[in-house]
Each structure stands twice: as structure tokens, then as C-alpha cells.
Design an enzyme around this catalytic site. Structure first.
Site, PDB file in Angstrom:
ATOM      1  N   GLU A   1       0.840  -1.190   0.000  1.00 38.23           N
ATOM      2  CA  GLU A   1       0.000   0.000   0.000  1.00 38.23           C
ATOM      3  C   GLU A   1       0.877   1.242   0.000  1.00 38.23           C
ATOM      4  O   GLU A   1       2.089   1.167   0.189  1.00 38.23           O
ATOM      5  CB  GLU A   1      -0.914   0.017   1.233  1.00 38.23           C
ATOM      6  CG  GLU A   1      -0.154   0.111   2.554  1.00 38.23           C
ATOM      7  CD  GLU A   1      -1.066   0.113   3.774  1.00 38.23           C
ATOM      8  OE1 GLU A   1      -2.288   0.218   3.588  1.00 38.23           O
ATOM      9  OE2 GLU A   1      -0.547   0.017   4.892  1.00 38.23           O
TER      10      GLU A   1
ATOM     11  N   ARG B   1       1.010  10.295   3.666  1.00 40.07           N
ATOM     12  CA  ARG B   1       1.217  11.180   4.819  1.00 40.07           C
ATOM     13  C   ARG B   1       2.627  10.990   5.344  1.00 40.07           C
ATOM     14  O   ARG B   1       3.363  10.130   4.872  1.00 40.07           O
ATOM     15  CB  ARG B   1       0.212  10.840   5.922  1.00 40.07           C
ATOM     16  CG  ARG B   1       0.250   9.356   6.292  1.00 40.07           C
ATOM     17  CD  ARG B   1      -0.578   9.033   7.499  1.00 40.07           C
ATOM     18  NE  ARG B   1      -0.733   7.598   7.706  1.00 40.07           N
ATOM     19  CZ  ARG B   1       0.147   6.794   8.255  1.00 40.07           C
ATOM     20  NH1 ARG B   1       1.324   7.275   8.656  1.00 40.07           N
ATOM     21  NH2 ARG B   1      -0.079   5.509   8.411  1.00 40.07           N
TER      22      ARG B   1
END
Length: 448
Positions: free
Chosen positions: A288, A292
């Protein structure tokens, strides 16, 4: 950019405020009633209470945070990690209000947050992915069709998942239908989204992730990779950079391919692309992308000398950074141990309460990121992590030795912490010899 509101708490809020001060940018802290005495509240130029202790009424309340932005006159928001940091709606609401969201666009966040869509996107960008379904499976027949292609064992995962929720391991056909239903139900309860996808289960692998920063204009740099294989229930405990298991050729392959894919996506801001690495095959498989800043960004900073928060701010201000890939080199090795207020002997039960004594071991090449101090009260409402200890040295072994000394010297009392547990891991012969994978604790019978 003159004033930034930090939509977060704890050590990451403190970390962001420090870089803002260095850049002469005003900071605004937000806090719940439970965090009135937190260090980030005292450090910021302004502080605004946004609601009750429960996260849904404060740190997850988009309306309250946007009201604080308007009240303070902040022109940008830094989301940190956790809470709303990967919530497309929050980024979109900021965009609509003319507030700069320090991170990727809401559309990019939505795209990468949908794990099935992220798989398809990365596969199209020539990034290796785990064999599995081509996107979300819409019914049980779709699951069975995928199983016919990839075989057992396999993993069913929530499209909107995280932290192991909505994830089920399936070793044989008899369990498939039940685990499929259970995964969908848990995903719906946790994320309001019952979509799942299927991947081949890889029984033994490391967790390797590449730190990237994109300028949103088709350019990106990487800050090399981290090995985050020491985990408990999919939560990282120890991270190190670089991943010493990799050859220089493997490192070059995965870092360059990752930054190229991120650049082609037009990604803006800091992000981390995570992989399973099968050592026996020298093979990477995409898991994934986290859109952030990461908890463990500190060790990438240690080995490269680059302030990632400063890079995030530079991109947010001007869609550019004054650094090239050639400027970023590896210097030594860095480790990070997460310090949690919990009792490992009691099933890692959280240990909130008042801290009376705090002393962190220090020395050359030691960094501590924390928000605690003598007299601080750890609230029971949030994650139990209360600090991070980072050591940097010329080699992995020297960084381990240094971490042992720092952990042994550190005192946090009277609350329970995992300091002794981390010290035990630092002395475990298989950890020292770098014989690790994501099931290290279970394989070595450290936990059940």
C-alpha cells in the site's frame, strides 16, 4: 504561508511545531479537553480547544478543526499522521475553503487510500504487486475465481483497511466462505465500507518501505528505504534505515522504481510506499501507499540529513523543493524504538496515568521525539505511544549497541511502559543477527 494549524496531537505535533519555528512560520495547536496540559499546546504560538476527549468529537471532527482554522486565521493545515491525515473528505473540505492542505490532493488521497485501486495504479506504473484480484471482488464467485488463479494460502483484505481490520487468512477451501463474510462484516463495522480484495499469502517476508516526496509537478525524490519488520498485530515496534538485508542493486531497483512511479502519478508531498520483501527470492511486492508523514520518518532523516517536514512545507508553499536525488546519500544506520505506555506482561494493556519521573538516555547520535514531561498525565483516550527513541551510528551493530544503552538509561515512572521489552528485543540474538521477518515475535515465541 504564514500560519499553519496542526490537526494532531502528541509527539508529531511537537515535531511539526519545531520545524515551523525554524522556518519562522506561526503555529496553531488544537487540543481536546484531555490534552489541555500536553506539550504541543504549550509550544505553539496559539492553541484552540476543539472538543471533548473522545476523538470523534475533537481530532476527528472536521467541522471543529475547520472552525479553529477560521478563528486563528491559519492559511494551511498539517494533518500529521493518524486521525484525519488520510481522510479525503478533510483534504477536500480544506481545498473548498481555500486552505492549503499539506499533503496530496483529496483525489490522489482517495485513489491511494482505496487499496484495490492502489494495486491497479501501481501495477500500471510497473511496480511489482502481490498476485491477487484485479480490484475489489464484488461477490463470492469473484473470490472463488481469484482463488483458482492464485491458489492457497491467501489473504482477504478490506479495500479501506488498516491496522489489520477486515483482514482474514485462508489456508484451505473449507474456510473460504466464512472468512470472506467475516472480513466484509468487520470492514463494514470498522470503515463503513465492506468491499474486499484477495491476495496471495506470502508466509515469510520483511516489511520494506520507501520514503518519497513529490512536488505535484511530475518530480519526486526518495530518501531510501526502511525495514519495519518487527511488528505486533501489524503495528510496528522497531524500524531501521537503511534495510541492511538489501544489496546495493536491490536497493537501487526498488527506490528508483518507486520514485519514478510516484513522479508519474503527480503525487504531492511526503508519502511512503510499502512492500513485502521475500529475501529468498530477492523479490518485492507492493502492499500500500501511505499518503502522509510516517511515525518512522525520523530514521530516514537521520541517515540522509533531510528534514522531511521542511520538504513537505516547501512543496506546499511553492510545489517545488530545492534538493535533487543526487543530493540525498545514505550516511550510516539509524534505528527507532517506539515507546508505549503499556504493560507487555499483561497482554500489552495500556497504562494511562500521571508521569512523575522522566529521564531519556542521551548522547551523540541520539534523538528523542516525545510530548511527555514530569507531571504529564497520559490520557486513556488515544494511542499508547508516548515517544520514540532514535539512534544513529556508522553501522547497524553500533546503532543497536547505542540503543541498548539509551533504553537501559531511560526512566519513565510510575506508569508501565515497554522499555524493558524493547531492551529485550535489542538483545535477542536473532534480531542482532538480522534474522527477522514480519512474524518475528511469533516465530521466536516472544508472544503467542
Amino acid at each position: 504561508m504564514k500560519k499553519v494549524l496542526i490537526a494532531n496531537r502528541g509527539e508529531i505535533a511537537v515535531r511539526i511545531i519545531r520545524t515551523l519555528k525554524e522556518m519562522h512560520i506561526a503555529s496553531v495547536a488544537v487540543y481536546s479537553v484531555a490534552d489541555r496540559g500536553s506539550l504541543h499546546v504549550m509550544m505553539a504560538d496559539e492553541a484552540i480547544c476543539i472538543g471533548p476527549a473522545v476523538s470523534t468529537g475533537s481530532y476527528l471532527n472536521i467541522g471543529s478543526i475547520l472552525a479553529a482554522v477560521e478563528t486563528s486565521g491559519a492559511d494551511a493545515v498539517h494533518p500529521g499522521y493518524g486521525f484525519l491525515s488520510e481522510t479525503p473528505e478533510f483534504a477536500r473540505r480544506c481545498e473548498e475553503a481555500g486552505i492549503k492542505f499539506i499533503g496530496p490532493s483529496s483525489e490522489m488521497m482517495k485513489k491511494m487510500g482505496d487499496k484495490a485501486e492502489a494495486r491497479k495504479t501501481m501495477k500500471a506504473a510497473d511496480v511489482p504487486v502481490i498476485p491477487g484480484s484485479d480490484g475489489a471482488v464484488t461477490d463470492f464467485d469473484g473470490v472463488k475465481n481469484t482463488v483458482e488463479e492464485i491458489g492457497y494460502p491467501l489473504v482477504i483484505k478490506a479495500v479501506s483497511g488498516g491496522g489489520g481490520k477486515g483482514m482474514r487468512f485462508v489456508g484451505q477451501a473449507d474456510d473460504l466462505q466464512k472468512q470472506y463474510k467475516d472480513a466484509r462484516q468487520e470492514a463494514k463495522n470498522a470503515f463503513g465500507d465492506d468491499r474486499v480484495y484477495v491476495e496471495k499469502f506470502i508466509p515469510k517476508a520483511r516489511h520494506i518501505e520507501v520514503q518519497v516526496v513529490g512536488d505535484g509537478q511530475g518530480n519526486a525524490v526518495h530518501l531510501y528505504e526502511r525495514d519495519c519488520s518487527i511488528q505486533r498485530k501489524n503495528q510496528k515496534l522497531i524500524e531501521e534505515a537503511p534495510a541492511s538485508v538489501l544489496s546495493s542493486e536491490s536497493r537501487k531497483y526498488i527506490t528508483e522504481r518507486t520514485s519514478k512511479a510516484v513522479a508519474e502519478l503527480g503525487y504531492e508531498g511526503a508519502g511512503t510506499v510499502e512492500y513485502l520483501y521475500v529475501e529468498a527470492e530477492d523479490a518485492f511486492y507492493f502492499i500500500e501507499m501511505n499518503a502522509r508523514i510516517q511515525v518512522e520518518h525520523t530514521i530516514s532523516e537521520a541517515i540522509t540529513g533531510v528534514d522531511i517536514i521542511r520538504l513537505q512545507l516547501a512543496v506546499a508553499q511553492a510545489n517545488q523543493f530545492d534538493i535533487t536525488q543526487a543530493d540525498i546519500q545514505i550516511n550510516g544506520c539509524a534505528l527507532e524504538t517506539r515507546i508505549n505506555a503499556e504493560n507487555p506482561a499483561k497482554g500489552f494493556m495500556p497504562s494511562p496515568g500521571r508521569i512523575e519521573d522522566v529521564h531519556f538516555g542521551l548522547g551523540r547520535g541520539v534523538r528523542v521525539d516525545t510530548h511527555i514531561y514530569p507531571g504529564y498525565h497520559i490520557p486513556p483516550n488515544y494511542d499508547s505511544m508516548i515517544g520514540k527513541i532514535i539512534t544513529h551510528a556508522a553501522s547497524r551493530q553500533e546503532a543497536i549497541d547505542k540503543m541498548r544503552h539509551v533504553l537501559a538509561e531511560t526512566v519513565i515512572a510510575p506508569v508501565d511502559t515497554n522499555l524493558d521489552f524493547q531492551h529485550y528485543l535489542m538483545n535477542h540474538p536473532n534480531y542482532v543477527d538480522n534474522i527477522i521477518d514480519i512474524k518475528f515475535l511469533e516465530r521466536n515465541k516472544i508472544i503467542e
